[in-house]
Scaffold this motif. Structure first.
Motif, PDB file in Angstrom:
ATOM      1  N   GLY A  45       0.807  -1.205   0.000  1.00  0.00           N
ATOM      2  CA  GLY A  45       0.000   0.000   0.000  1.00  0.00           C
ATOM      3  C   GLY A  45       0.843   1.259   0.000  1.00  0.00           C
ATOM      4  N   ALA A  46       0.200   2.383  -0.353  1.00  0.00           N
ATOM      5  CA  ALA A  46       0.917   3.649  -0.447  1.00  0.00           C
ATOM      6  C   ALA A  46       1.347   4.180   0.917  1.00  0.00           C
ATOM      7  CB  ALA A  46       0.045   4.688  -1.159  1.00  0.00           C
ATOM      8  N   GLY A  47       0.559   3.904   1.963  1.00  0.00           N
ATOM      9  CA  GLY A  47       0.898   4.396   3.295  1.00  0.00           C
ATOM     10  C   GLY A  47       2.257   3.922   3.773  1.00  0.00           C
ATOM     11  N   PRO A  48       2.507   2.608   3.764  1.00  0.00           N
ATOM     12  CA  PRO A  48       3.836   2.121   4.146  1.00  0.00           C
ATOM     13  C   PRO A  48       4.945   2.649   3.241  1.00  0.00           C
ATOM     14  CG  PRO A  48       2.238   0.340   4.217  1.00  0.00           C
ATOM     15  CD  PRO A  48       1.552   1.501   3.567  1.00  0.00           C
ATOM     16  N   ALA A  49       4.625   2.849   1.954  1.00  0.00           N
ATOM     17  CA  ALA A  49       5.634   3.397   1.037  1.00  0.00           C
ATOM     18  C   ALA A  49       6.009   4.815   1.439  1.00  0.00           C
ATOM     19  CB  ALA A  49       5.104   3.372  -0.401  1.00  0.00           C
ATOM     20  N   PHE A  50       5.015   5.624   1.792  1.00  0.00           N
ATOM     21  CA  PHE A  50       5.294   6.990   2.247  1.00  0.00           C
ATOM     22  C   PHE A  50       6.146   6.990   3.517  1.00  0.00           C
ATOM     23  CE2 PHE A  50       1.349   8.654  -0.046  1.00  0.00           C
ATOM     24  CZ  PHE A  50       2.110   9.316  -1.008  1.00  0.00           C
ATOM     25  N   ASN A  51       5.896   6.007   4.371  1.00  0.00           N
ATOM     26  CA  ASN A  51       6.656   5.937   5.622  1.00  0.00           C
ATOM     27  C   ASN A  51       8.150   5.767   5.385  1.00  0.00           C
ATOM     28  OD1 ASN A  51       4.351   6.213   7.166  1.00  0.00           O
ATOM     29  ND2 ASN A  51       4.072   4.013   7.458  1.00  0.00           N
ATOM     30  N   ASP A  52       8.517   5.172   4.269  1.00  0.00           N
ATOM     31  CA  ASP A  52       9.931   5.033   3.928  1.00  0.00           C
ATOM     32  C   ASP A  52      10.409   6.122   2.979  1.00  0.00           C
ATOM     33  OD1 ASP A  52      10.403   2.905   5.552  1.00  0.00           O
ATOM     34  OD2 ASP A  52      10.630   1.412   3.970  1.00  0.00           O
TER      35      ASP A  52
END
Length: 288
Positions: free
Chosen positions: A151-158
């Motif tokens: 998902g995009a949320g975990p991607a943003f977290n990195d």
């Protein structure tokens, strides 16, 4: 060059679908609009904005049901197996055309990528964001490593702290982070500049032609659905999309309203399948 760059996409709403008389009293009960993605994203927002207005017009509740997973295949199969009575609508998006194959400027980023080992994030293997990254790599003539997330949320977290270097993502979720200074927007992957971000150049303007990535959405119904019901769903939806309030709400989340005819949608889908089929084959991407 600092990390935390992204290229934002554009969501395009193209409505309707041909297939096959009973519309006089339809609808007489609740209508389900099945969304292939989880709540909170751009396609989910599009579905809820349109569903709310259709509920008012039809006098029956139009409920959005989220059935995410398998790049949209779960939702698509669910709708395909539903009764062809018009009461189950599928709001399709980018994967519907691809599943059958399975810093200050962009130029500066490309130059930096040619002499450094960079990575780009996506919301998952085989998703539209993954394919957009592969298309960008080929058009820009660079090699950057794909890092898939759930998902995009975990991607943003990195992406925000710089554990990955770049990302092509949807406008609605990306622009707020850029405006807050957490990310740096480079360009939009659309044919024209966006009204919500007029200062961002298109990829072509930034020097990389052929990178147009639209996260589109369209309505589909089961085969053998009566033609007059299809026509009513199409006509009422196009009318809703033309309303200033609805159009304004959609534009605020980065959607460009089209409201195509069934024939136009079929031609668009065919072109998308051809375009992304080549990318998938060249990148040797397989479903996981």
């Amino acid at each position: 060059m600092q990390r935390r760059d992204f290229i934002t996409g554009i969501a395009v709403a193209a409505i309707a679908r041909p297939v096959a008389a009973n519309a006089g009293r339809w609808p007489t009960q609740l209508v389900r609009m099945v969304c292939p993605l989880a709540p909170g994203g751009g396609i989910d927002a599009t579905a809820r904005i349109v569903a709310a207005r259709l509920s008012e017009i039809w006098g029956q509740q139009v409920v959005v049901e989220n059935k995410s997973g398998a790049s949209g295949n779960i939702a698509a199969e669910f709708v395909a197996r539903s009764n062809p009575d018009g009461y189950t609508i599928y709001i399709a998006t980018f994967p519907h055309a691809t599943n059958s194959y399975l810093y200050p400027s962009v130029r500066e980023f490309i130059a930096y990528a040619k002499v450094n080992k960079l990575s780009y994030a996506s919301s998952g293997h085989g998703t539209s964001l993954h394919l957009a990254g592969e298309l960008f790599k080929r058009r820009a003539g660079i090699e950057i490593t794909h890092v898939p997330y759930r998902g995009a949320g975990p991607a943003f977290n990195d992406l925000i702290p710089g554990r990955v270097d770049a990302m092509i993502n949807f406008t609605a979720s990306s622009l707020p982070l850029a405006r807050q200074g957490q990310l740096r927007a480079l360009a939009v992957a659309s044919a024209q500049r966006l009204t919500v971000a007029p200062d961002l150049p298109t990829m072509a303007e930034a020097g990389v032609a052929g990178v147009e990535v639209s996260s589109w959405s369209a309505f589909f119904v089961p085969a053998k659905t009566p033609e007059d019901i299809i026509r009513k769903i199409h006509d009422d939806t196009v009318a809703v999309l033309a309303e200033p309030a609805v159009r304004g709400n959609l534009e605020q989340v980065g959607v460009v309203v089209i409201g195509s005819t069934p024939d136009e949608l079929a031609a668009f889908l065919s072109a998308e399948m051809d375009k992304w089929g080549h990318v998938i084959k060249e990148a040797n991407i397989r479903a996981q």
